[in-house]
Design an enzyme around this catalytic site. Structure first.
Site, short mmCIF file in Angstrom:
data_model
loop_
_atom_site.label_atom_id
_atom_site.label_comp_id
_atom_site.label_asym_id
_atom_site.label_seq_id
_atom_site.Cartn_x
_atom_site.Cartn_y
_atom_site.Cartn_z
N SER A 1 0.86 -1.19 0.00
CA SER A 1 0.00 0.00 0.00
C SER A 1 0.89 1.23 0.00
CB SER A 1 -0.88 -0.01 1.27
OG SER A 1 -1.43 1.27 1.49
N TYR B 1 -1.64 -0.66 10.04
CA TYR B 1 -1.79 -1.11 8.65
C TYR B 1 -0.55 -0.71 7.85
CZ TYR B 1 -3.82 -1.37 3.90
OH TYR B 1 -4.07 -1.67 2.58
#
Ligand SMILES: NC(=O)c1ccc[n+]([C@@H]2O[C@H](COP(=O)([O-])OP(=O)(O)OC[C@H]3O[C@@H](n4cnc5c(N)ncnc54)[C@H](OP(=O)(O)O)[C@@H]3O)[C@@H](O)[C@H]2O)c1
Length: 247
Positions: free
Chosen positions: A147, A160
């Site tokens: 990501s 995350y």
């Protein structure tokens, strides 16, 4: 190798980015193992992919459970005996500030986003190496969905982002250890992609302005066409606009 057609394993292939990549792999002549937890969506994805001409093995597996991860690797090897492309798309993300975000969410994100990919690569390494040795000009490709938050920090996404940064590091390490043997790894690091996972930001980002699953699938397919001489450890993909490094 027990089959002549290339074989791919795609985790998180019941929807979103994983399904988009699986569709492109099937259309390009790969046989597939796909996995997700949810049985109905996975079965529906299997039917869609088979209609594109692929042999499809759909395995219901929870990437938070080590036995499921190892079982998935075994199921793929039993079905095809080779692995040309491994795509790790299964992932989870929860938002929350560092001071209050519960540790059990940190653990879940690291279990699914980091431990499972590491375990999967470890379990599949003999097959990856053997497949690469049989096609030295091309090698085999590992593609992991990291990501943008793994490359650039985003408030509220510390756990995350850390898990996705670990995937970038893992791909670099895999290349350092394995690329001379034809096994190469790439972390794709996109900003928001229009899928179920990004629905929680629809109030501030129009899905029409998000990166498309087709864009990510196109990048993944281009990686599968590289020779074994080209090593791409990470690909950062941002949305247009002035804040290039905000997801
Ligand atoms: N969408 C974005 O904005 C974005 C941006 C950057 C990176 N990414 C990353 O790209 C990857 C794919 O995201 P996406 O947007 O396509 O997500 P998505 O639409 O939510 O799809 C996630 C897929 O992973 C599966 N999955 C989730 N947890 C799992 C588990 N514990 N075990 C096995 N399968 C599991 C889901 O099926 P089940 O729920 O049935 O298990 C589904 O097939 C993720 O790693 C995500 O972190 C997404």
């Amino acid at each position: 190798m027990t089959t002549t057609r290339p074989a791919a394993l795609v985790t998180g292939a019941s929807r979103g980015i994983g399904l988009a990549i699986a569709e492109r792999l099937a259309a390009a002549g790969h046989d597939l193992t796909i996995c997700a937890r949810g049985g109905d969506a996975l079965a529906a994805a299997g039917v869609r992919l088979a209609a594109l001409g692929a042999a499809v093995r759909a395995e219901s597996a929870d990437m938070a459970a080590e036995d499921d991860v190892r079982g998935l690797a075994r199921a793929h090897e039993d079905a095809y005996g080779r692995l040309d492309v491994l795509v790790v798309a299964a992932g989870v993300g929860t938002a929350g500030p560092v001071d209050t975000a519960p540790l059990h969410r940190f653990d879940k994100q690291f279990a699914v986003n980091v431990r499972a990919p590491y375990t999967l690569v470890q379990a599949l390494l003999p097959t990856l190496r053997a497949t690469a040795a049989a096609r030295p000009d091309h090698g085999v490709k590992i593609i992991m969905l990291s990501s943008l938050t793994g490359a650039f920090p985003e408030p509220g996404l510390a756990a995350y982002g850390a898990s996705k940064a670990a995937l970038i590091s893992l791909c670099r390490s895999l290349n350092a250890e394995l690329s001379a043997d034809g096994v190469t790894a790439t972390a794709i690091c996109p900003g928001y992609v229009d899928t179920d996972m990004s629905a929680w930001v629809h109030d501030r980002i129009d899905p029409a302005d998000m990166i498309r699953t087709a864009d990510v699938a196109e990048l993944a397919m281009s990686l599968t066409r590289l020779s074994s001489r080209a090593v791409v450890s990470e690909l950062v993909v941002t949305r247009p606009g002035g804040q290039l490094h905000r997801a």
